[in-house]
Design a protein around this motif. Structure first.
Motif, PDB file in Angstrom:
ATOM      1  N   GLU A  43       0.837  -1.193   0.000  1.00  0.00           N
ATOM      2  CA  GLU A  43       0.000   0.000   0.000  1.00  0.00           C
ATOM      3  C   GLU A  43       0.876   1.248   0.000  1.00  0.00           C
ATOM      4  O   GLU A  43       2.041   1.210   0.371  1.00  0.00           O
ATOM      5  N   LYS A  44       0.279   2.343  -0.415  1.00  0.00           N
ATOM      6  CA  LYS A  44       1.012   3.606  -0.510  1.00  0.00           C
ATOM      7  C   LYS A  44       0.437   4.589   0.485  1.00  0.00           C
ATOM      8  O   LYS A  44      -0.771   4.645   0.695  1.00  0.00           O
ATOM      9  N   GLY A  45       1.321   5.369   1.082  1.00  0.00           N
ATOM     10  CA  GLY A  45       0.912   6.476   1.925  1.00  0.00           C
ATOM     11  C   GLY A  45       1.322   7.771   1.254  1.00  0.00           C
ATOM     12  O   GLY A  45       2.260   7.826   0.470  1.00  0.00           O
ATOM     13  N   SER A  46       0.589   8.845   1.594  1.00  0.00           N
ATOM     14  CA  SER A  46       0.929  10.129   0.992  1.00  0.00           C
ATOM     15  C   SER A  46       0.415  11.266   1.855  1.00  0.00           C
ATOM     16  O   SER A  46      -0.562  11.118   2.605  1.00  0.00           O
ATOM     17  N   ASN A  47       1.085  12.402   1.743  1.00  0.00           N
ATOM     18  CA  ASN A  47       0.667  13.613   2.436  1.00  0.00           C
ATOM     19  C   ASN A  47       1.532  14.762   1.928  1.00  0.00           C
ATOM     20  O   ASN A  47       2.747  14.603   1.761  1.00  0.00           O
ATOM     21  N   ARG A  48       0.932  15.907   1.694  1.00  0.00           N
ATOM     22  CA  ARG A  48       1.628  17.138   1.286  1.00  0.00           C
ATOM     23  C   ARG A  48       2.515  16.918   0.066  1.00  0.00           C
ATOM     24  O   ARG A  48       3.576  17.532  -0.050  1.00  0.00           O
ATOM     25  N   GLY A  49       2.128  16.020  -0.822  1.00  0.00           N
ATOM     26  CA  GLY A  49       2.901  15.773  -2.029  1.00  0.00           C
ATOM     27  C   GLY A  49       3.972  14.703  -1.863  1.00  0.00           C
ATOM     28  O   GLY A  49       4.592  14.285  -2.843  1.00  0.00           O
ATOM     29  N   PHE A  50       4.209  14.257  -0.648  1.00  0.00           N
ATOM     30  CA  PHE A  50       5.149  13.166  -0.388  1.00  0.00           C
ATOM     31  C   PHE A  50       4.400  11.833  -0.476  1.00  0.00           C
ATOM     32  O   PHE A  50       3.231  11.750  -0.129  1.00  0.00           O
ATOM     33  N   GLU A  51       5.114  10.807  -0.901  1.00  0.00           N
ATOM     34  CA  GLU A  51       4.510   9.485  -0.937  1.00  0.00           C
ATOM     35  C   GLU A  51       5.572   8.416  -0.753  1.00  0.00           C
ATOM     36  O   GLU A  51       6.769   8.660  -0.980  1.00  0.00           O
ATOM     37  N   ALA A  52       5.110   7.244  -0.300  1.00  0.00           N
ATOM     38  CA  ALA A  52       6.005   6.100  -0.146  1.00  0.00           C
ATOM     39  C   ALA A  52       5.175   4.836  -0.217  1.00  0.00           C
ATOM     40  O   ALA A  52       4.041   4.796   0.270  1.00  0.00           O
TER      41      ALA A  52
END
Lengths: 118, 115
Positions: B55-64
């Motif tokens: 799964e991917k996480g993201s916030n404020r344009g960041f992702e991993a």
């Protein structure tokens, strides 16, 4: 967002003396933590605390360390006596529930207290 | 025991360029993975967390993306701004014993964005 305040931001102390680091956690939080970060190294878990008791501590939490939160006031880390290797930044954190992965709750960290033992 | 290794800093880049901070982890458990960010004068704050593999996480344009096979959780942002200058920490939380708030952190990567 929610804020954790740590007082003081920097403490200088002579080896062998006692020091108390203070943490004012987020107001409705019940779970508290201390982490230690030696310059240039990782933040490492020291201890967690709930309902007046230490629930878990790491091997870094030496016998000279103690924590308490008397009457809902500051959550404190006391070191007595201090040693040179205690020089580090100490971060306090709090959460509304266990901050573990299963419950996926968030730990809120303070800005840290830099402790310098001379 | 658990361990986290991330890109050694400091990293300096120009505004508008892309950022990658590598994170690799070792654990025998099934962790949740976190990225925390620490701005000057503040404590580390959660950027995002991902509890499940693939799964991917993201916030404020960041992702991993949580890559269980590669045991990696690399942080990326396509176009950085000066306000992204901070220390970024990768961390893992043990799910099985993970009710304790005991996170294992990487050493942190200082990122400086210049205009």
């Amino acid at each position: 967002g929610p804020k954790v305040l740590q007082i003081p931001s920097h403490q200088i102390i002579d080896m062998g003396q006692m020091v108390t680091l203070n943490c004012d956690p987020v107001s409705n939080h019940l779970y508290f933590y201390w982490y230690k970060q030696i310059l240039g190294q990782q933040m490492e878990f020291l201890v967690n605390f709930y309902n007046g008791k230490v629930m878990e501590k790491s091997k870094l939490f030496k016998d000279q360390f103690s924590v308490e939160r008397p009457d809902g006031s500051y959550f404190t880390l006391k070191i007595q006596p201090t040693a040179l290797e205690d020089s580090a930044v100490y971060f306090c954190a709090s959460s509304s529930d266990w901050g573990g992965a299963r419950r996926q709750n968030t730990l809120y960290f303070g800005a840290g207290t830099r402790l310098s033992v001379l | 025991g658990d361990s986290v290794t991330q890109t050694e800093g400091p990293v300096t880049l120009s505004e508008g360029t892309s950022l990658t901070v590598n994170c690799s982890y070792e654990t025998k458990q099934y962790p949740t993975l976190f990225w925390y960010v620490q701005y000057p004068g503040e404590g580390p704050q959660l950027l995002f967390k991902v509890p499940k593999a693939n799964e991917k996480g993201s916030n404020r344009g960041f992702e991993a993306t949580y890559n269980k096979e590669a045991t990696s959780f690399h942080l990326q942002k396509a176009s950085v701004q000066e306000s992204d200058s901070a220390v970024y920490y990768c961390a893992l939380g043990d799910r099985t014993g993970g009710l304790s708030g005991k996170l294992t952190f990487g050493e942190g990567t200082q990122v400086t964005v210049i205009s």
